[in-house]
Scaffold this motif. Structure first.
Motif, PDB file in Angstrom:
ATOM      1  N   GLY A 198      -7.103  10.682 -23.277  1.00 27.12           N
ATOM      2  CA  GLY A 198      -5.906  11.510 -23.217  1.00 27.12           C
ATOM      3  C   GLY A 198      -6.141  12.973 -23.607  1.00 27.12           C
ATOM      4  N   SER A 199      -5.033  13.660 -23.850  1.00 29.50           N
ATOM      5  CA  SER A 199      -5.113  15.083 -24.210  1.00 29.50           C
ATOM      6  C   SER A 199      -4.197  15.319 -25.405  1.00 29.50           C
ATOM      7  CB  SER A 199      -4.693  15.936 -23.009  1.00 29.50           C
ATOM      8  OG  SER A 199      -3.565  15.365 -22.402  1.00 29.50           O
ATOM      9  N   ALA A 200      -4.186  16.569 -25.881  1.00 28.01           N
ATOM     10  CA  ALA A 200      -3.334  16.907 -27.039  1.00 28.01           C
ATOM     11  C   ALA A 200      -2.250  17.873 -26.569  1.00 28.01           C
ATOM     12  CB  ALA A 200      -4.197  17.549 -28.119  1.00 28.01           C
ATOM     13  N   THR A 201      -1.341  18.220 -27.472  1.00 26.91           N
ATOM     14  CA  THR A 201      -0.400  19.291 -27.144  1.00 26.91           C
ATOM     15  C   THR A 201      -0.747  20.505 -28.015  1.00 26.91           C
ATOM     16  OG1 THR A 201       1.161  18.264 -28.669  1.00 26.91           O
ATOM     17  CG2 THR A 201       1.560  17.900 -26.341  1.00 26.91           C
ATOM     18  N   TYR A 202      -0.489  21.658 -27.464  1.00 31.03           N
ATOM     19  CA  TYR A 202      -0.785  22.924 -28.154  1.00 31.03           C
ATOM     20  C   TYR A 202      -0.074  22.959 -29.512  1.00 31.03           C
ATOM     21  CZ  TYR A 202      -0.392  27.884 -29.256  1.00 31.03           C
ATOM     22  OH  TYR A 202      -0.418  29.085 -29.907  1.00 31.03           O
ATOM     23  N   ASP A 203      -0.809  23.408 -30.529  1.00 31.56           N
ATOM     24  CA  ASP A 203      -0.230  23.495 -31.875  1.00 31.56           C
ATOM     25  C   ASP A 203       0.228  24.932 -32.146  1.00 31.56           C
ATOM     26  OD1 ASP A 203       0.437  23.449 -34.517  1.00 31.56           O
ATOM     27  OD2 ASP A 203      -1.559  22.928 -35.265  1.00 31.56           O
ATOM     28  N   PRO A 204       1.544  25.173 -32.223  1.00 33.56           N
ATOM     29  CA  PRO A 204       2.029  26.545 -32.425  1.00 33.56           C
ATOM     30  C   PRO A 204       1.958  27.017 -33.879  1.00 33.56           C
ATOM     31  CG  PRO A 204       3.877  25.033 -32.167  1.00 33.56           C
ATOM     32  CD  PRO A 204       2.637  24.198 -32.071  1.00 33.56           C
ATOM     33  N   GLU A 205       1.542  26.129 -34.791  1.00 33.36           N
ATOM     34  CA  GLU A 205       1.594  26.466 -36.224  1.00 33.36           C
ATOM     35  C   GLU A 205       0.644  27.617 -36.616  1.00 33.36           C
ATOM     36  OE1 GLU A 205       2.341  23.333 -38.840  1.00 33.36           O
ATOM     37  OE2 GLU A 205       2.925  24.868 -40.277  1.00 33.36           O
ATOM     38  N   PRO A 206      -0.642  27.587 -36.227  1.00 34.58           N
ATOM     39  CA  PRO A 206      -1.526  28.655 -36.713  1.00 34.58           C
ATOM     40  C   PRO A 206      -1.055  30.070 -36.354  1.00 34.58           C
ATOM     41  CG  PRO A 206      -2.807  26.891 -35.697  1.00 34.58           C
ATOM     42  CD  PRO A 206      -1.369  26.583 -35.438  1.00 34.58           C
ATOM     43  N   ARG A 207      -0.421  30.226 -35.184  1.00 29.24           N
ATOM     44  CA  ARG A 207       0.032  31.573 -34.784  1.00 29.24           C
ATOM     45  C   ARG A 207       1.527  31.773 -35.091  1.00 29.24           C
ATOM     46  NH1 ARG A 207       0.364  32.846 -29.748  1.00 29.24           N
ATOM     47  NH2 ARG A 207      -0.385  34.962 -29.829  1.00 29.24           N
ATOM     48  N   ASN A 208       2.148  30.730 -35.638  1.00 30.15           N
ATOM     49  CA  ASN A 208       3.602  30.763 -35.880  1.00 30.15           C
ATOM     50  C   ASN A 208       4.373  31.230 -34.638  1.00 30.15           C
ATOM     51  OD1 ASN A 208       2.579  31.969 -38.992  1.00 30.15           O
ATOM     52  ND2 ASN A 208       3.557  29.996 -38.735  1.00 30.15           N
ATOM     53  N   GLY A 211       8.155  31.674 -34.466  1.00 29.61           N
ATOM     54  CA  GLY A 211       8.610  31.330 -35.825  1.00 29.61           C
ATOM     55  C   GLY A 211       8.348  29.886 -36.198  1.00 29.61           C
ATOM     56  N   TYR A 212       7.622  29.137 -35.349  1.00 31.80           N
ATOM     57  CA  TYR A 212       7.331  27.740 -35.684  1.00 31.80           C
ATOM     58  C   TYR A 212       6.509  27.702 -36.982  1.00 31.80           C
ATOM     59  CZ  TYR A 212       5.786  22.930 -35.430  1.00 31.80           C
ATOM     60  OH  TYR A 212       5.558  21.618 -35.729  1.00 31.80           O
ATOM     61  N   GLY A 213       6.878  26.860 -37.886  1.00 33.23           N
ATOM     62  CA  GLY A 213       6.176  26.796 -39.180  1.00 33.23           C
ATOM     63  C   GLY A 213       6.823  27.707 -40.212  1.00 33.23           C
ATOM     64  N   ILE A 214       7.690  28.625 -39.743  1.00 38.43           N
ATOM     65  CA  ILE A 214       8.403  29.521 -40.669  1.00 38.43           C
ATOM     66  C   ILE A 214       9.893  29.166 -40.660  1.00 38.43           C
ATOM     67  CG2 ILE A 214       8.971  31.928 -41.214  1.00 38.43           C
ATOM     68  CD1 ILE A 214       6.446  32.742 -39.643  1.00 38.43           C
ATOM     69  N   PHE A 215      10.452  29.076 -39.447  1.00 36.76           N
ATOM     70  CA  PHE A 215      11.877  28.730 -39.324  1.00 36.76           C
ATOM     71  C   PHE A 215      12.000  27.214 -39.123  1.00 36.76           C
ATOM     72  CE2 PHE A 215      11.958  32.962 -36.840  1.00 36.76           C
ATOM     73  CZ  PHE A 215      11.935  33.697 -38.013  1.00 36.76           C
ATOM     74  N   GLY A 251      18.053  25.809 -27.387  1.00 35.84           N
ATOM     75  CA  GLY A 251      17.243  26.566 -26.435  1.00 35.84           C
ATOM     76  C   GLY A 251      15.881  25.900 -26.272  1.00 35.84           C
ATOM     77  N   PHE A 252      15.517  25.576 -25.038  1.00 35.42           N
ATOM     78  CA  PHE A 252      14.209  24.969 -24.764  1.00 35.42           C
ATOM     79  C   PHE A 252      13.327  26.058 -24.147  1.00 35.42           C
ATOM     80  CE2 PHE A 252      17.297  21.552 -24.607  1.00 35.42           C
ATOM     81  CZ  PHE A 252      16.657  20.479 -25.212  1.00 35.42           C
ATOM     82  N   ILE A 253      12.179  26.323 -24.760  1.00 42.75           N
ATOM     83  CA  ILE A 253      11.304  27.393 -24.258  1.00 42.75           C
ATOM     84  C   ILE A 253      10.083  26.765 -23.589  1.00 42.75           C
ATOM     85  CG2 ILE A 253       9.963  29.440 -24.883  1.00 42.75           C
ATOM     86  CD1 ILE A 253      11.825  29.820 -27.295  1.00 42.75           C
ATOM     87  N   ASN A 254       9.916  27.038 -22.306  1.00 49.16           N
ATOM     88  CA  ASN A 254       8.782  26.469 -21.561  1.00 49.16           C
ATOM     89  C   ASN A 254       7.505  27.278 -21.802  1.00 49.16           C
ATOM     90  OD1 ASN A 254      10.603  24.724 -20.469  1.00 49.16           O
ATOM     91  ND2 ASN A 254      10.145  25.195 -18.335  1.00 49.16           N
ATOM     92  N   CYS A 255       6.380  26.673 -21.442  1.00 45.06           N
ATOM     93  CA  CYS A 255       5.070  27.350 -21.403  1.00 45.06           C
ATOM     94  C   CYS A 255       4.680  27.967 -22.751  1.00 45.06           C
ATOM     95  CB  CYS A 255       5.035  28.440 -20.340  1.00 45.06           C
ATOM     96  SG  CYS A 255       5.303  27.836 -18.675  1.00 45.06           S
ATOM     97  N   VAL A 256       4.872  27.260 -23.845  1.00 43.41           N
ATOM     98  CA  VAL A 256       4.403  27.754 -25.147  1.00 43.41           C
ATOM     99  C   VAL A 256       2.980  27.211 -25.323  1.00 43.41           C
ATOM    100  CG1 VAL A 256       4.788  27.831 -27.645  1.00 43.41           C
ATOM    101  CG2 VAL A 256       6.748  27.749 -26.063  1.00 43.41           C
ATOM    102  N   GLY A 257       2.009  28.113 -25.292  1.00 40.71           N
ATOM    103  CA  GLY A 257       0.616  27.667 -25.322  1.00 40.71           C
ATOM    104  C   GLY A 257       0.155  27.187 -23.956  1.00 40.71           C
ATOM    105  N   SER A 258       0.751  27.740 -22.914  1.00 43.02           N
ATOM    106  CA  SER A 258       0.194  27.554 -21.568  1.00 43.02           C
ATOM    107  C   SER A 258       0.578  28.778 -20.735  1.00 43.02           C
ATOM    108  CB  SER A 258       0.651  26.258 -20.905  1.00 43.02           C
ATOM    109  OG  SER A 258       2.006  26.045 -21.036  1.00 43.02           O
TER     110      SER A 258
END
Ligand SMILES: Cc1cc2nc3c(=O)[nH]c(=O)nc-3n(C[C@H](O)[C@H](O)[C@H](O)COP(=O)(O)OP(=O)(O)OC[C@H]3O[C@@H](n4cnc5c(N)ncnc54)[C@H](O)[C@@H]3O)c2cc1C
Ligand code: SF4
Ligand code: SF4
Length: 436
Positions: A198-208, A211-215, A251-258
């Motif tokens: 399989g594959s993984a999903t992009y982790d938005p935490e390191p770059r926040n 605001g992921y990981g902050i908000f 709000g759904f945001i597409n293409c985060v980490g793609s």
């Protein structure tokens, strides 16, 4: 057979027990081959086990998965090696020998009934990984019940810190807790290997990202899948993490980490578009009054039923805004403001929501390089395993006897992952049938 020749081992080794690996295992078993199915997690089923419903039909994920799990478990020709990893592979096509490391569960599998009495008394509370960190579990817990067995996460067990906790031992009337277990190794022989990890999903935490990981109220699609799930941490009630209130605007945001040169330039082949569309539809079905926005660059709906699904979302009142948001800010009330250039209207807009869901892209698993090195199969520019030929050998690799199926070679929906599982099984069987 002439002197010095070695007979082909008519067994198969499959790495990864998601839909692709399970399909390959069932097809090979039906053809009469013995299969070792190795899964690194304590349970089999892969990603599907975490979903509520599936695009593009909205059918129940567990209803689709359960019969497959039962078929694999009752086959008699498939040996499931869960909580195990292949550490070394020697030999060549027809005669591989793999070393498998079995992680200790600290549970006697012959005694445990999966009753969960141990889990109820364990004083530890850590974020539950299966629920993407929502809710908690103990150090001993019964994960997704295939197999129906408890497992002890020793890293978080109080005994590791020297405490004299016996709560699980005292609670277990089957005497199934066994802290003496050690990591053990076994060797298996196989003529072919199918990699279906399989594959993984992009982790938005390191770059926040956004605001992921902050908000608190910015979450990922995998997290949202667990919130929607009737067996998830909230029993299927969608709430926002900051105050556990039901959101009124999402709000759904597409293409985060793609499709982004700063993170990952590749498209997730429509999977993430479809996931956000699915989740917006499911949310509307549960809570019709919720305002849903999907922020997109392009909507990619390439297969049967996908375009209809997209249209259905619009009919349900999901609002599509064309533009990649520049930022998400938190208001004093803990709500979120999504700033976006609406490229269809040619205006910059700020849309206030209660919850933002990041449609994170499909990226390679962390151990991809290790698997590529161990199996001596190359990685492509996108970090996924490279097939021998994109058109003529989509499940073959450059190494004879090693095949691939599902998300390991790039983003796939379930239909394609299952198709590839069957294709890899057929290619593997051809080798097992024809090689002396
Ligand atoms: C949020 C989200 C929602 C989705 N919703 C849908 C949907 O509604 N409809 C749809 O068609 N598709 C959906 N998909 C896509 C779907 O998840 C994939 O098509 C499918 O999971 C691919 O199956 P797979 O078997 O290749 O991989 P997986 O399901 O990821 O299974 C791979 C298995 O391999 C195991 N593994 C990994 N590394 C190793 C190793 N080194 N050793 C042993 N085992 C290992 C993993 O633990 C896992 O069990 C969604 C994807 C995401 C991210
Ligand atoms: S270890 Fe014992 S108490 Fe825990 S699930 Fe198994 S049988 Fe039940
Ligand atoms: S011994 Fe460890 S796993 Fe068992 S109840 Fe205590 S903390 Fe939990």
């Amino acid at each position: 057979m002439s002197e010095g020749e070695v007979r082909v081992t008519r067994n198969a080794l499959i790495i990864g027990a998601g839909v692709a690996g399970m399909q390959a295992a069932m097809d090979l078993a039906d053809m009469g081959f013995y299969v070792y199915l190795v899964e690194k997690e304590p349970s089999i089923g892969g990603r599907l086990a975490r979903f509520e419903k599936l695009f593009p039909t909205n059918e129940c994920a567990i209803s689709l998965l359960e019969p497959k799990l039962e078929e694999v478990e009752s086959s008699g020709k498939i040996e499931i090696l869960s909580y195990a990893e292949v550490e070394e592979v020697k030999g060549s096509a027809g005669n591989f020998e793999a070393t498998i490391a079995h992680k200790p569960r600290y549970i006697d599998a012959d005694r445990c009934t999966g009753c969960a009495q141990c889990m109820d008394v364990c004083p530890v509370e850590v974020p539950y990984d299966f629920n993407e960190g929502f809710g908690t579990r103990g150090a001993v817990y019964v994960p997704f019940p295939h197999p129906l067995l408890a497992v002890i996460d020793l890293e978080n067990c109080l005994r590791t810190e020297g405490a004299e906790c016996n709560a699980c031992i005292d609670a277990c009337d089957q005497d199934a807790i066994d802290f003496s277990q050690q990591k053990r190794y076994s060797k298996v022989k196989a003529g072919v290997i199918i990699l279906a990890s399989g594959s993984a999903t992009y982790d938005p935490e390191p770059r926040n990202d956004y605001g992921y990981g902050i908000f608190d109220n910015v979450i990922t699609t995998m997290e949202f899948e667990r919130l929607l799930n009737a067996d998830g941490p909230t029993g299927g009630k969608v709430i926002r993490p900051s105050d556990c209130k039901e959101p009124l605007r999402v709000g759904f945001i597409n293409c985060v980490g793609s499709r982004d040169i700063k993170t990952n330039v590749y498209c997730s082949a429509g999977v993430c578009c479809m996931v956000n569309i699915k989740n917006a539809i499911l949310l509307k079905e549960k809570m019709p009054e919720v305002a849903c926005y999907i922020f997109y660059i392009d909507i990619r709906t390439p297969f049967r039923g996908y375009e209809e699904f997209f249209n259905h979302a619009r009919e349900q009142g999901v609002r599509f805004i064309r533009g990649r948001p520049s930022e998400v800010l938190e208001t004093e009330e803990g709500n979120l403001e999504i700033r976006v250039e609406d490229t269809l209207k040619g205006v910059v807009r700020t849309i206030e929501v209660d919850l933002a869901v990041l449609g994170t892209g499909i990226v390679p698993q962390q151990d991809m390089a290790k698997l590529s090195e161990m199996l001596k199969i190359p990685i492509a520019e996108d970090g996924m395993i490279r097939e021998s030929h994109q058109k003529l050998g989509p499940v073959d690799t450059e190494r004879e006897g090693v095949f691939i199926a599902g998300g390991v070679s790039g983003p796939k929906d379930i239909a394609l992952a299952v198709t590839q599982g069957s294709a890899a099984a057929a290619r593997a069987a051809r080798l097992l049938f024809t090689k002396n």
